[in-house]
Design a protein around this motif. Structure first.
Motif, PDB file in Angstrom:
ATOM      1  N   GLU A  28      54.954 -25.702  39.379  1.00 26.57           N
ATOM      2  CA  GLU A  28      53.963 -24.662  39.128  1.00 26.57           C
ATOM      3  C   GLU A  28      54.296 -23.324  39.796  1.00 26.57           C
ATOM      4  OE1 GLU A  28      51.057 -22.863  37.214  1.00 26.57           O
ATOM      5  OE2 GLU A  28      51.688 -24.940  36.885  1.00 26.57           O
ATOM      6  N   PRO A  29      54.649 -23.284  41.098  1.00 27.35           N
ATOM      7  CA  PRO A  29      55.012 -21.992  41.692  1.00 27.35           C
ATOM      8  C   PRO A  29      56.260 -21.377  41.051  1.00 27.35           C
ATOM      9  CG  PRO A  29      54.491 -23.576  43.407  1.00 27.35           C
ATOM     10  CD  PRO A  29      54.584 -24.344  42.123  1.00 27.35           C
ATOM     11  N   GLN A  30      57.237 -22.201  40.693  1.00 23.48           N
ATOM     12  CA  GLN A  30      58.428 -21.677  40.035  1.00 23.48           C
ATOM     13  C   GLN A  30      58.074 -21.044  38.690  1.00 23.48           C
ATOM     14  OE1 GLN A  30      60.758 -25.287  39.935  1.00 23.48           O
ATOM     15  NE2 GLN A  30      61.983 -24.697  41.728  1.00 23.48           N
ATOM     16  N   ARG A  31      57.213 -21.715  37.927  1.00 17.06           N
ATOM     17  CA  ARG A  31      56.779 -21.175  36.635  1.00 17.06           C
ATOM     18  C   ARG A  31      56.003 -19.876  36.837  1.00 17.06           C
ATOM     19  NH1 ARG A  31      55.552 -22.781  31.271  1.00 17.06           N
ATOM     20  NH2 ARG A  31      56.569 -24.789  31.605  1.00 17.06           N
ATOM     21  N   GLU A  32      55.183 -19.835  37.866  1.00 18.29           N
ATOM     22  CA  GLU A  32      54.408 -18.622  38.161  1.00 18.29           C
ATOM     23  C   GLU A  32      55.341 -17.437  38.405  1.00 18.29           C
ATOM     24  OE1 GLU A  32      51.205 -17.053  41.561  1.00 18.29           O
ATOM     25  OE2 GLU A  32      51.807 -19.163  41.479  1.00 18.29           O
ATOM     26  N   ALA A  33      56.426 -17.668  39.146  1.00 21.53           N
ATOM     27  CA  ALA A  33      57.387 -16.596  39.406  1.00 21.53           C
ATOM     28  C   ALA A  33      58.124 -16.204  38.130  1.00 21.53           C
ATOM     29  CB  ALA A  33      58.383 -17.040  40.475  1.00 21.53           C
ATOM     30  N   ALA A  34      58.521 -17.193  37.319  1.00 24.58           N
ATOM     31  CA  ALA A  34      59.290 -16.902  36.106  1.00 24.58           C
ATOM     32  C   ALA A  34      58.459 -16.131  35.089  1.00 24.58           C
ATOM     33  CB  ALA A  34      59.798 -18.198  35.490  1.00 24.58           C
ATOM     34  N   GLU A  35      57.164 -16.375  35.021  1.00 18.80           N
ATOM     35  CA  GLU A  35      56.301 -15.753  34.021  1.00 18.80           C
ATOM     36  C   GLU A  35      55.642 -14.471  34.502  1.00 18.80           C
ATOM     37  OE1 GLU A  35      53.619 -18.950  33.067  1.00 18.80           O
ATOM     38  OE2 GLU A  35      54.856 -19.577  31.350  1.00 18.80           O
ATOM     39  N   LEU A  42      57.809 -10.656  45.009  1.00 23.01           N
ATOM     40  CA  LEU A  42      58.574 -11.266  46.104  1.00 23.01           C
ATOM     41  C   LEU A  42      58.436 -12.769  46.003  1.00 23.01           C
ATOM     42  CD1 LEU A  42      60.111 -11.412  48.817  1.00 23.01           C
ATOM     43  CD2 LEU A  42      57.927 -10.992  49.973  1.00 23.01           C
ATOM     44  N   VAL A  43      59.549 -13.459  45.845  1.00 28.33           N
ATOM     45  CA  VAL A  43      59.560 -14.915  45.808  1.00 28.33           C
ATOM     46  C   VAL A  43      60.114 -15.419  47.141  1.00 28.33           C
ATOM     47  CG1 VAL A  43      60.398 -16.977  44.631  1.00 28.33           C
ATOM     48  CG2 VAL A  43      59.914 -14.898  43.315  1.00 28.33           C
ATOM     49  N   ILE A  44      59.257 -16.039  47.939  1.00 25.25           N
ATOM     50  CA  ILE A  44      59.685 -16.653  49.201  1.00 25.25           C
ATOM     51  C   ILE A  44      60.136 -18.065  48.871  1.00 25.25           C
ATOM     52  CG2 ILE A  44      58.974 -17.420  51.484  1.00 25.25           C
ATOM     53  CD1 ILE A  44      59.219 -14.432  51.264  1.00 25.25           C
ATOM     54  N   ALA A  45      61.444 -18.268  48.873  1.00 27.79           N
ATOM     55  CA  ALA A  45      62.029 -19.530  48.424  1.00 27.79           C
ATOM     56  C   ALA A  45      62.577 -20.294  49.616  1.00 27.79           C
ATOM     57  CB  ALA A  45      63.145 -19.265  47.406  1.00 27.79           C
ATOM     58  N   GLY A  46      61.904 -21.360  49.996  1.00 30.17           N
ATOM     59  CA  GLY A  46      62.353 -22.168  51.112  1.00 30.17           C
ATOM     60  C   GLY A  46      63.675 -22.844  50.829  1.00 30.17           C
ATOM     61  N   ALA A  47      64.308 -23.348  51.883  1.00 31.85           N
ATOM     62  CA  ALA A  47      65.603 -24.024  51.736  1.00 31.85           C
ATOM     63  C   ALA A  47      65.486 -25.180  50.756  1.00 31.85           C
ATOM     64  CB  ALA A  47      66.079 -24.528  53.096  1.00 31.85           C
ATOM     65  N   ARG A 309      53.311  -8.788  44.549  1.00 28.30           N
ATOM     66  CA  ARG A 309      52.845 -10.175  44.470  1.00 28.30           C
ATOM     67  C   ARG A 309      53.823 -11.069  45.219  1.00 28.30           C
ATOM     68  NH1 ARG A 309      51.971 -13.337  38.724  1.00 28.30           N
ATOM     69  NH2 ARG A 309      50.958 -15.238  39.527  1.00 28.30           N
ATOM     70  N   VAL A 310      53.306 -12.038  45.954  1.00 29.38           N
ATOM     71  CA  VAL A 310      54.136 -12.971  46.712  1.00 29.38           C
ATOM     72  C   VAL A 310      53.919 -14.377  46.165  1.00 29.38           C
ATOM     73  CG1 VAL A 310      54.691 -13.932  48.974  1.00 29.38           C
ATOM     74  CG2 VAL A 310      53.990 -11.531  48.774  1.00 29.38           C
ATOM     75  N   VAL A 311      54.990 -15.022  45.738  1.00 31.32           N
ATOM     76  CA  VAL A 311      54.957 -16.407  45.272  1.00 31.32           C
ATOM     77  C   VAL A 311      55.831 -17.228  46.207  1.00 31.32           C
ATOM     78  CG1 VAL A 311      55.532 -17.988  43.395  1.00 31.32           C
ATOM     79  CG2 VAL A 311      54.596 -15.731  42.866  1.00 31.32           C
ATOM     80  N   THR A 312      55.307 -18.332  46.712  1.00 24.86           N
ATOM     81  CA  THR A 312      56.027 -19.160  47.679  1.00 24.86           C
ATOM     82  C   THR A 312      56.492 -20.455  47.035  1.00 24.86           C
ATOM     83  OG1 THR A 312      54.713 -18.270  49.510  1.00 24.86           O
ATOM     84  CG2 THR A 312      55.876 -20.330  49.900  1.00 24.86           C
ATOM     85  N   LEU A 313      57.791 -20.730  47.153  1.00 26.95           N
ATOM     86  CA  LEU A 313      58.365 -21.995  46.705  1.00 26.95           C
ATOM     87  C   LEU A 313      58.566 -22.872  47.931  1.00 26.95           C
ATOM     88  CD1 LEU A 313      61.139 -20.680  44.241  1.00 26.95           C
ATOM     89  CD2 LEU A 313      58.686 -20.978  43.831  1.00 26.95           C
ATOM     90  N   ASP A 314      57.756 -23.910  48.070  1.00 29.34           N
ATOM     91  CA  ASP A 314      57.818 -24.732  49.281  1.00 29.34           C
ATOM     92  C   ASP A 314      58.154 -26.189  49.009  1.00 29.34           C
ATOM     93  OD1 ASP A 314      55.450 -25.426  48.072  1.00 29.34           O
ATOM     94  OD2 ASP A 314      54.155 -24.836  49.742  1.00 29.34           O
ATOM     95  N   ARG A 315      58.382 -26.535  47.743  1.00 28.73           N
ATOM     96  CA  ARG A 315      58.817 -27.901  47.453  1.00 28.73           C
ATOM     97  C   ARG A 315      60.327 -27.978  47.598  1.00 28.73           C
ATOM     98  NH1 ARG A 315      57.933 -31.602  41.947  1.00 28.73           N
ATOM     99  NH2 ARG A 315      59.024 -33.452  42.772  1.00 28.73           N
ATOM    100  N   ASN A 316      60.782 -28.856  48.470  1.00 31.39           N
ATOM    101  CA  ASN A 316      62.215 -28.995  48.758  1.00 31.39           C
ATOM    102  C   ASN A 316      62.787 -30.147  47.936  1.00 31.39           C
ATOM    103  OD1 ASN A 316      64.430 -30.501  50.430  1.00 31.39           O
ATOM    104  ND2 ASN A 316      64.442 -28.413  51.243  1.00 31.39           N
ATOM    105  N   TYR A 317      63.923 -29.889  47.272  1.00 31.76           N
ATOM    106  CA  TYR A 317      64.566 -30.906  46.447  1.00 31.76           C
ATOM    107  C   TYR A 317      65.823 -31.465  47.113  1.00 31.76           C
ATOM    108  CZ  TYR A 317      61.508 -29.271  42.694  1.00 31.76           C
ATOM    109  OH  TYR A 317      60.410 -28.943  41.937  1.00 31.76           O
ATOM    110  N   ARG A 318      66.032 -31.152  48.380  1.00 30.44           N
ATOM    111  CA  ARG A 318      67.278 -31.507  49.059  1.00 30.44           C
ATOM    112  C   ARG A 318      67.081 -32.611  50.085  1.00 30.44           C
ATOM    113  NH1 ARG A 318      69.434 -26.521  52.001  1.00 30.44           N
ATOM    114  NH2 ARG A 318      70.055 -25.964  49.873  1.00 30.44           N
TER     115      ARG A 318
END
Length: 699
Positions: A28-35, A42-47, A309-318
């Motif tokens: 959902e946050p990734q889609r919010e940034a893409a759209e 500003l996309v705050i993208a965690g590791a 606008r600030v969108v935070t990506l906090d789900r880690n896939y690593r």
């Protein structure tokens, strides 16, 4: 009457059916940034949070929405990142439009800040008073040119005249580069980063003025000029307005790594923020030594009205949950940051480890033992990495690996363009493209046996004084003993200068240089492989100018210089500084010397800003691991810089970033009660020993 169907209509229907939503795989946050629309974002993208896919999806969404790919500027910090981004965008567009492979629109303005700056400066060269064939100096050449000017200014003889020693050429270039990229006053740069050079401020000012003039005379720009001149160009209102209109959207990756010059360029391109997207993570801002400014990302939202606008990506896939819990605990103690807590659905059971060992030798043994144990369990060496604060910290480990015959690759050694044989070949191409480039000419002339510095200077002085330097080169009379060898070089230069047949020029240079390679260097076999690699790279570029520019801005990292004969191995361990490891990931990671004096470094605790960057450095190291993480804590380690201590071995305490609350998220390995405090361990109990009596009794 029924519709008539044909093979073509069936193919079209199948193509439509094959189309997929380019955002389907996003959370959902990734889609919010893409759209997001056209306002500043500003996309705050965690590791490990999928920032590359998110940025690629946003670009694809813009193109599908009608944006012209030729008017999108995508800025990255490496050519590899730009290529990867283009490939991902192409894949998304192919899938969403049902296009065959290779049919997706390209992004012609995707590249590094410096590469895009170089293109724009060549376009505007006439307006800027630049020759359109200007040469871009790599770092090594810029350092050499600084050394030339330093010598010509008489600064190298300061010690002989009783004056205080003047900084060496490498230090001078570092000071110059820091001042340019940070846009700070020279006095402030010296006080904050080079205090031992403060006495040389006036001499440095004169040196830098002469260095600038010399570059102009030789039609050359150095690496920093590409940003400096671009930023100065953007101060012209008509140019800034034209470029802002030319590029409807500007997207920036790794924004936390930008310096003040780069931020100024972006704000001049998009002063209202419309069409500007930046992606980054303040928690991974670790390049202040390159003049990167963490405030760029911290202050970005407030740079516009209304705020970005600030969108935070906090789900880690690593990483697994236990590893993220520990990393979150470390960064949560930072006093200023965009708050986020990374999470994952990869539960995992292995907690990170705090490993207490006696000293660096024991540390090396422990790390190697566990690397080999994981290898026996099926985890390849390539899937494991050992990280450290500075390159010297791996010395004991490298000895242990060599003793046990374990192959490894260490990142951070000699760069490709710094290898002598590579510089020889590129200097020939650069001199042919720009006969005013004295630095290249001085090197190339001396490749001819019998031509020394005095003869080379005589040639270059004559070329400088003439309107047609290439003609002077052809008419030059060398000493009689070397005339035959010289004629071979002169013929090569005439052919290269008269008509460039790319990439055939590269073959001509390699043929001429081959015998000199054998004469000048030991171990010619691996060095010849580097020249062959250059030829392969040349074939992928449209012209000599594009080849030289892109190779300078984003060179390969590997080289065979100072190497023996080549050897092969099926697997090898990765050793890397933490800075070089950023953006990478491994299944298992060990971090050496997680003690005060190393992390944080003893020279990086003078200010709160320095200390916080050290905290972020540890966080970056921890978030490289997917399944296994070990922080090594030697209680005795060797010091090379702290001269005030007579015993060069010091007792180390656990890094201040691992507080007792943070340590609860780790398994403690080692002594039952490890002594994390700074200071020697408590002596064992017992009666006072009369060693003096024993010694007397020996006689």
């Amino acid at each position: 009457m029924s519709a008539i169907t044909t093979p073509a209509t069936h193919a079209a229907a199948a193509s439509v059916a094959a189309r997929v939503d380019p955002l389907a795989s996003l959370n959902e946050p990734q889609r919010e940034a893409a759209e997001h629309g056209d306002g500043p974002l500003l996309v705050i993208a965690g590791a490990g949070a999928g920032k590359t896919m998110t940025l690629a999806a946003r670009v694809a969404r813009l193109v599908l929405g009608g944006a012209d790919p030729n008017r999108l500027m995508l800025l990255t910090f490496s050519r590899r990142a730009a290529v990867e981004m283009q490939q991902r965008v192409a894949g998304l567009l192919q899938a969403s439009l049902g296009l065959p492979a290779g049919a997706a629109p390209v992004l012609p303005w995707a590249g590094t800040f410096h590469a895009i700056g170089a293109r724009l400066l060549r376009e505007q060269a006439g307006r800027l008073g630049l020759s359109d064939d200007f040469t871009i100096l790599d770092r090594a050449d810029a350092e050499d040119l600084m050394g030339w000017v330093r010598e010509a200014q008489g600064l190298a003889r300061a010690a002989e005249t009783g004056s205080a020693r003047f900084p060496l050429k490498g230090t001078c270039l570092a000071i110059y580069s820091r001042a340019v990229n940070s846009q700070a006053q020279l006095s402030d740069v010296l006080r904050q980063a080079f205090p031992w050079c403060a006495h040389a401020e006036e001499g440095l000012r004169g040196l830098f003025r002469a260095y600038e003039a010399t570059k102009r005379d030789q039609h050359a720009l150095d690496y920093d000029d590409l940003l400096l001149w671009w930023a100065e160009l953007m101060r012209e209102p008509d140019v800034a307005a034209w470029l802002g209109e030319r590029f409807t959207h500007v997207l920036v990756d790794e924004y936390q790594d930008t310096n003040r010059l780069q931020a100024a360029i972006l704000l001049a391109l998009k002063p209202q923020g419309r069409g500007l997207t930046v992606v980054g993570d303040d928690a991974q801002a670790i390049y202040s030594f390159r003049a990167a400014e963490v405030r760029n990302i911290l202050d970005f939202p407030g740079a516009f009205s209304p705020p970005a606008r600030v969108v935070t990506l906090d789900r880690n896939y690593r990483s697994t949950t236990p590893l993220l819990t520990a990393a979150n605990a470390v960064i949560a103690l930072a006093p200023e940051r965009f708050k986020k807590a990374l999470w994952t659905d990869r539960a995992g059971t292995a907690r990170p480890q705090l490993v207490a060992v006696d000293d660096e030798t024991a540390q090396a043994r422990w790390v190697v033992d566990h690397i080999l144990a994981r290898r026996e369990g099926g985890l390849k060496l390539k899937s494991q990495a050992v990280l450290f604060r500075t390159s010297s910290h791996s010395a004991a480990l490298e000895l242990e690996l060599a003793r046990r015959q374990i192959p490894y690759v260490k990142y951070g050694g000699l760069k490709f363009l710094e290898a002598a044989h590579v510089k020889d070949v590129l200097s020939i191409l650069r001199w042919a493209s720009n006969p005013r480039l004295r630095l290249a000419g001085f090197r190339v002339a001396q490749l001819v046996p019998g031509i020394g510095p005095a003869t080379a200077r005589r040639l270059l002085d004559a070329m400088d004084a003439h309107a047609d330097p290439a003609a002077v080169l052809q008419a030059f009379e060398p000493p009689a003993a070397v005339r035959g060898e010289w004629e071979g070089l002169a013929a090569l230069m005439q052919r290269l200068s008269a008509h460039s047949e790319w990439p055939g020029d590269m073959a001509l240079v390699a043929d001429w240089y081959g015998p000199h390679l054998e004469r000048l260097h030991d171990h010619p076999v691996p060095r010849r492989a580097d020249i062959e690699q250059l030829a392969r790279l040349a074939a992928g570029h449209a012209s000599r100018e594009r080849f030289l520019t892109e190779l300078t801005l984003d060179p390969p990292q590997a080289t065979s210089d100072e190497a023996g004969d080549p050897h092969l191995d099926e697997d090898y361990l990765i050793l890397s500084t933490i800075h070089a490891a950023k953006g990478q990931e491994w299944s298992a990671v060990s971090v050496l010397n997680v003690i005060d004096g190393c992390i944080p470094g003893d020279l990086s605790t003078a200010t709160p800003a320095q200390l916080e960057e050290e905290r972020r450095l540890l966080y970056v190291a921890m978030t490289r691991a997917r399944h296994h993480l070990s922080l090594m804590v030697p209680q005795r380690f060797y010091v090379t810089q702290q001269r005030r201590f007579g015993d060069r071995h010091l007792y180390g305490g656990l890094s201040r970033f691992i507080t007792p609350e943070v340590a609860e998220h780790f398994d403690s390995i080692g002594p039952a009660t490890p002594n994390w405090a700074i200071g020697p361990p408590t002596p064992p109990p017992g009666a006072v020993l009369d060693l003096a009596r024993r010694l007397r009794e020996r006689w």
